[in-house]
Design a protein around this motif. Structure first.
Motif, PDB file in Angstrom:
ATOM      1  N   GLN A 136       0.827  -1.214   0.000  1.00 10.05           N
ATOM      2  CA  GLN A 136       0.000   0.000   0.000  1.00 10.05           C
ATOM      3  C   GLN A 136       0.860   1.262   0.000  1.00 10.05           C
ATOM      4  O   GLN A 136       0.573   2.225  -0.710  1.00 10.05           O
ATOM      5  CB  GLN A 136      -0.930  -0.003   1.215  1.00 10.05           C
ATOM      6  CG  GLN A 136      -2.046  -1.020   1.135  1.00 10.05           C
ATOM      7  CD  GLN A 136      -2.795  -1.159   2.444  1.00 10.05           C
ATOM      8  OE1 GLN A 136      -2.245  -0.915   3.534  1.00 10.05           O
ATOM      9  NE2 GLN A 136      -4.051  -1.553   2.365  1.00 10.05           N
ATOM     10  N   ARG A 137       1.909   1.245   0.800  1.00 12.61           N
ATOM     11  CA  ARG A 137       2.764   2.438   0.864  1.00 12.61           C
ATOM     12  C   ARG A 137       3.530   2.631  -0.437  1.00 12.61           C
ATOM     13  O   ARG A 137       3.685   3.746  -0.920  1.00 12.61           O
ATOM     14  CB  ARG A 137       3.741   2.341   2.043  1.00 12.61           C
ATOM     15  CG  ARG A 137       4.622   3.583   2.166  1.00 12.61           C
ATOM     16  CD  ARG A 137       4.844   3.993   3.585  1.00 12.61           C
ATOM     17  NE  ARG A 137       5.546   5.282   3.652  1.00 12.61           N
ATOM     18  CZ  ARG A 137       4.960   6.454   3.642  1.00 12.61           C
ATOM     19  NH1 ARG A 137       3.627   6.528   3.580  1.00 12.61           N
ATOM     20  NH2 ARG A 137       5.665   7.579   3.715  1.00 12.61           N
ATOM     21  N   VAL A 138       4.026   1.538  -1.025  1.00 10.20           N
ATOM     22  CA  VAL A 138       4.715   1.643  -2.306  1.00 10.20           C
ATOM     23  C   VAL A 138       3.776   2.217  -3.359  1.00 10.20           C
ATOM     24  O   VAL A 138       4.151   3.099  -4.139  1.00 10.20           O
ATOM     25  CB  VAL A 138       5.260   0.263  -2.743  1.00 10.20           C
ATOM     26  CG1 VAL A 138       5.714   0.296  -4.199  1.00 10.20           C
ATOM     27  CG2 VAL A 138       6.412  -0.159  -1.845  1.00 10.20           C
ATOM     28  N   MET A 139       2.533   1.747  -3.392  1.00 15.32           N
ATOM     29  CA  MET A 139       1.559   2.241  -4.362  1.00 15.32           C
ATOM     30  C   MET A 139       1.282   3.719  -4.147  1.00 15.32           C
ATOM     31  O   MET A 139       1.199   4.494  -5.110  1.00 15.32           O
ATOM     32  CB  MET A 139       0.261   1.430  -4.248  1.00 15.32           C
ATOM     33  CG  MET A 139      -0.750   1.731  -5.340  1.00 15.32           C
ATOM     34  SD  MET A 139      -0.234   1.158  -6.972  1.00 15.32           S
ATOM     35  CE  MET A 139      -0.408   2.674  -7.924  1.00 15.32           C
ATOM     36  N   ARG A 140       1.144   4.134  -2.906  1.00 16.02           N
ATOM     37  CA  ARG A 140       0.887   5.547  -2.613  1.00 16.02           C
ATOM     38  C   ARG A 140       2.049   6.422  -3.102  1.00 16.02           C
ATOM     39  O   ARG A 140       1.861   7.449  -3.760  1.00 16.02           O
ATOM     40  CB  ARG A 140       0.690   5.756  -1.110  1.00 16.02           C
ATOM     41  CG  ARG A 140       0.478   7.228  -0.706  1.00 16.02           C
ATOM     42  CD  ARG A 140       0.596   7.401   0.799  1.00 16.02           C
ATOM     43  NE  ARG A 140      -0.446   6.691   1.496  1.00 16.02           N
ATOM     44  CZ  ARG A 140      -1.663   7.208   1.748  1.00 16.02           C
ATOM     45  NH1 ARG A 140      -1.962   8.425   1.342  1.00 16.02           N
ATOM     46  NH2 ARG A 140      -2.558   6.504   2.415  1.00 16.02           N
ATOM     47  N   SER A 156      10.512  -3.022  -5.021  1.00 12.53           N
ATOM     48  CA  SER A 156      10.774  -4.454  -5.086  1.00 12.53           C
ATOM     49  C   SER A 156       9.955  -5.055  -6.221  1.00 12.53           C
ATOM     50  O   SER A 156       8.859  -4.576  -6.533  1.00 12.53           O
ATOM     51  CB  SER A 156      10.387  -5.113  -3.760  1.00 12.53           C
ATOM     52  OG  SER A 156      10.304  -6.518  -3.911  1.00 12.53           O
ATOM     53  N   ALA A 157      10.453  -6.111  -6.818  1.00 16.01           N
ATOM     54  CA  ALA A 157       9.686  -6.811  -7.849  1.00 16.01           C
ATOM     55  C   ALA A 157       8.397  -7.398  -7.280  1.00 16.01           C
ATOM     56  O   ALA A 157       7.459  -7.672  -8.023  1.00 16.01           O
ATOM     57  CB  ALA A 157      10.526  -7.915  -8.472  1.00 16.01           C
ATOM     58  N   LEU A 158       8.342  -7.557  -5.961  1.00 18.51           N
ATOM     59  CA  LEU A 158       7.122  -8.075  -5.345  1.00 18.51           C
ATOM     60  C   LEU A 158       5.972  -7.090  -5.481  1.00 18.51           C
ATOM     61  O   LEU A 158       4.808  -7.483  -5.505  1.00 18.51           O
ATOM     62  CB  LEU A 158       7.372  -8.397  -3.865  1.00 18.51           C
ATOM     63  CG  LEU A 158       8.466  -9.426  -3.574  1.00 18.51           C
ATOM     64  CD1 LEU A 158       8.639  -9.603  -2.075  1.00 18.51           C
ATOM     65  CD2 LEU A 158       8.137 -10.749  -4.243  1.00 18.51           C
ATOM     66  N   GLU A 159       6.287  -5.792  -5.574  1.00 14.77           N
ATOM     67  CA  GLU A 159       5.252  -4.778  -5.760  1.00 14.77           C
ATOM     68  C   GLU A 159       5.049  -4.400  -7.227  1.00 14.77           C
ATOM     69  O   GLU A 159       4.084  -3.722  -7.578  1.00 14.77           O
ATOM     70  CB  GLU A 159       5.604  -3.506  -4.985  1.00 14.77           C
ATOM     71  CG  GLU A 159       5.553  -3.632  -3.474  1.00 14.77           C
ATOM     72  CD  GLU A 159       6.879  -4.029  -2.854  1.00 14.77           C
ATOM     73  OE1 GLU A 159       6.897  -4.977  -2.036  1.00 14.77           O
ATOM     74  OE2 GLU A 159       7.904  -3.399  -3.170  1.00 14.77           O
ATOM     75  N   ALA A 160       5.965  -4.833  -8.092  1.00 14.44           N
ATOM     76  CA  ALA A 160       5.925  -4.421  -9.499  1.00 14.44           C
ATOM     77  C   ALA A 160       4.614  -4.769 -10.211  1.00 14.44           C
ATOM     78  O   ALA A 160       4.102  -3.944 -10.973  1.00 14.44           O
ATOM     79  CB  ALA A 160       7.117  -5.012 -10.244  1.00 14.44           C
ATOM     80  N   PRO A 161       4.024  -5.965 -10.019  1.00 10.82           N
ATOM     81  CA  PRO A 161       2.778  -6.263 -10.742  1.00 10.82           C
ATOM     82  C   PRO A 161       1.657  -5.267 -10.440  1.00 10.82           C
ATOM     83  O   PRO A 161       0.929  -4.849 -11.347  1.00 10.82           O
ATOM     84  CB  PRO A 161       2.416  -7.671 -10.258  1.00 10.82           C
ATOM     85  CG  PRO A 161       3.717  -8.278  -9.869  1.00 10.82           C
ATOM     86  CD  PRO A 161       4.508  -7.145  -9.270  1.00 10.82           C
TER      87      PRO A 161
END
Length: 232
Positions: A136-140, A156-161
């Motif tokens: 959520q924070r990465v998206m924000r 991180s690639a974990l948030e990339a999708p």
């Protein structure tokens, strides 16, 4: 995919960094210079790496008041580097000021926002008082960076999708914390392999210890490129 590999020159001094750079090829990778190396070796090292033909990602993660960051971004852009970054948590005004500082450059560097460091976990965010999950924070922060005119983010690639699904296709995703299969994660918490990162939507992969710490760094880089089905 054209030259997505960024080798992190995680050395304390210029001689070690230059020694590795001279064994690599600008056609096979780009190079990252971080805080420790830049603090010890300065702009002269960046210039030497560029003379060897490399694109340089100057990873200084500026985070300060808008005017100070704008001045710092302008100064490093004058070095002719390929990519620079700021902390997205500095906010909209800071990121916008950094972006505006580059408008006068005919060949400006890519300006990238750092979201959540890949060394951080959910517990680290809780300790800092955040109630959002890492994703959520990465998206924000990534959305804020895009709205501020930045060219992409470090994530991180974990948030990339999630980012790839919600942001423009030309918004660059730069992924650190890349490890070859079997390598130690070290102080990183959210790590993936090169192929996993690209399949998740990452544009550029920052790879340090898997290459710089290998007995044969050139062979390690070749392994990365083979995993990504890139010509050697």
């Amino acid at each position: 995919m054209s030259n997505p590999v960024i080798v992190a020159l995680d050395y304390a001094r210029a001689p070690e960094a230059l020694s590795l750079a001279q064994r690599l090829s600008p056609e096979s990778c780009r190079l990252k210079v971080g805080k420790e190396l830049f603090a010890s070796s300065g702009p002269e090292l960046v210039e030497e790496l560029q003379k060897l033909g490399f694109d340089v990602f100057l990873d200084l993660k500026f985070h300060d008041i808008p005017n100070t960051v704008a001045g710092a971004v302008r100064a490093v852009a004058n070095l002719g580097v390929w990519m620079i970054n700021v902390h997205a948590s500095g906010g909209r005004r800071m990121m916008s000021a950094a972006r505006e500082a580059l408008e006068a450059f005919s060949h400006r560097p890519l300006l990238i926002g750092v979201t959540v460091l890949t060394s951080m976990s959910e517990q680290d965010l809780i300790d800092l008082g955040y109630e959002e999950s890492v994703e959520q924070r990465v998206m924000r922060l990534a959305s804020m960076a895009a709205e501020s005119g930045l060219d992409g983010v470090v994530c991180s690639a974990l948030e990339a999708p999630t980012l790839r699904a919600n942001l423009d296709d030309d918004f660059r995703l730069v992924t650190p914390g890349i490890r070859l299969a079997g390598d130690s994660a070290g102080d990183q918490r959210r790590v993936v392999t090169p192929a996993m990162a690209v399949s998740s939507g990452s544009d550029y992969l920052v790879i340090g210890r898997s290459i710089t710490g290998a007995a044969d760094p050139l062979h390690a880089l070749q392994r990365v490129r083979q995993e990504l089905n890139l010509s050697l």
